[in-house]
Design a protein around this motif. Structure first.
Motif, PDB file in Angstrom:
ATOM      1  N   CYS A  42      -0.131  -2.241  -0.442  1.00  8.19           N
ATOM      2  CA  CYS A  42      -0.479  -2.193   0.981  1.00  8.19           C
ATOM      3  C   CYS A  42       0.685  -1.663   1.799  1.00  8.19           C
ATOM      4  N   CYS A  46       6.595  -4.037   0.293  1.00  9.49           N
ATOM      5  CA  CYS A  46       7.577  -4.988  -0.231  1.00  9.49           C
ATOM      6  C   CYS A  46       8.387  -4.365  -1.370  1.00  9.49           C
ATOM      7  N   CYS A  74       3.412 -11.039  -2.417  1.00  3.19           N
ATOM      8  CA  CYS A  74       2.163 -11.801  -2.330  1.00  3.19           C
ATOM      9  C   CYS A  74       1.508 -11.771  -3.718  1.00  3.19           C
TER      10      CYS A  74
HETATM   11  S1  SF4 Z   1       3.493  -7.596  -2.194  1.00  4.90           S
HETATM   12 FE1  SF4 Z   1       1.597  -7.961  -1.057  1.00  4.90          FE
HETATM   13  S2  SF4 Z   1       2.209  -7.815   1.115  1.00  4.90           S
HETATM   14 FE2  SF4 Z   1       3.834  -6.835  -0.123  1.00  4.90          FE
HETATM   15  S3  SF4 Z   1       3.309  -4.633  -0.191  1.00  4.90           S
HETATM   16 FE3  SF4 Z   1       2.437  -5.610  -2.022  1.00  4.90          FE
HETATM   17  S4  SF4 Z   1       0.329  -6.134  -1.436  1.00  4.90           S
HETATM   18 FE4  SF4 Z   1       1.464  -5.765   0.464  1.00  4.90          FE
END
Ligand code: SF4
Length: 177
Positions: A42, A46, A74
């Motif tokens: 997304c 991160c 996440c």
């Molecule tokens: S860890 Fe989760 S919040 Fe972070 S970029 Fe990946 S999907 Fe998005």
């Protein structure tokens, strides 16, 4: 007694570990190298540390050096190792023809030609040159774009440019829905 003898008075260290626990080590401890990356799921972006052993991805963890996520991921980001290693991952182009009950494999050039043919004919069939009053529209209602959250900035830029140049007005992204 173990807590007293080992000095682990609160029972949170060696006094409460079994031999199996002591023998167990994380996959990340035996990796050949660690590659810094960015989670592709997304737009948060991160930071990730990708652990590689024998040229295979063996684990992915949050990167504490990332100013965005500071070591956190996440559940989707934490499971992104599955993007690479899941045995169900599709590696071939699959096609189900109209009215067919089975999927078939397609080679890449054939698939690209089929997509291009459909794109061009749908654009042409849905073309609106003027409205009912003769005012110019110069657009097509035959094609639309719905992007996914894993598209990066550069891909979104090119998709927007291509579809707008082709006359499409319905250009969306999953992240806005
Ligand atoms: S860890 Fe989760 S919040 Fe972070 S970029 Fe990946 S999907 Fe998005």
């Amino acid at each position: 007694m173990r807590q007293v003898r080992s000095g682990d008075l609160f029972g949170r260290g060696p006094a409460v570990t079994s031999a199996t626990t002591r023998r167990t080590e994380p996959r990340t401890a035996t990796a050949d190298r660690v590659v810094a990356s960015v989670c592709p799921f997304c737009a948060v972006g991160c930071g990730q540390k990708v652990f590689v052993k024998d040229e295979k991805v063996v684990g992915i963890e949050g990167d504490p050096d990332s100013p965005i996520s500071r070591g956190r991921l996440c559940p989707k980001g934490a499971s992104s190792e599955q993007l690479v290693n899941n045995p169900l991952r599709q590696k071939k182009i699959r096609y189900r023809a109209p009215y067919a009950t089975e999927w078939a494999d397609l080679d890449r050039d054939t698939a690209i030609d089929m997509i291009a043919d459909r794109f061009v004919s749908s654009r042409r069939n849905g073309w609106q040159d003027v409205d009912d009053h003769g005012r110019p529209l110069r657009r097509t209602m035959g094609i639309a774009s719905l992007g996914g959250a894993t598209l990066d900035n550069e891909e979104n830029y090119l998709i927007k440019k291509l579809f707008t140049a082709a006359g499409a007005i319905q250009i969306e992204n999953q992240a806005r829905i």
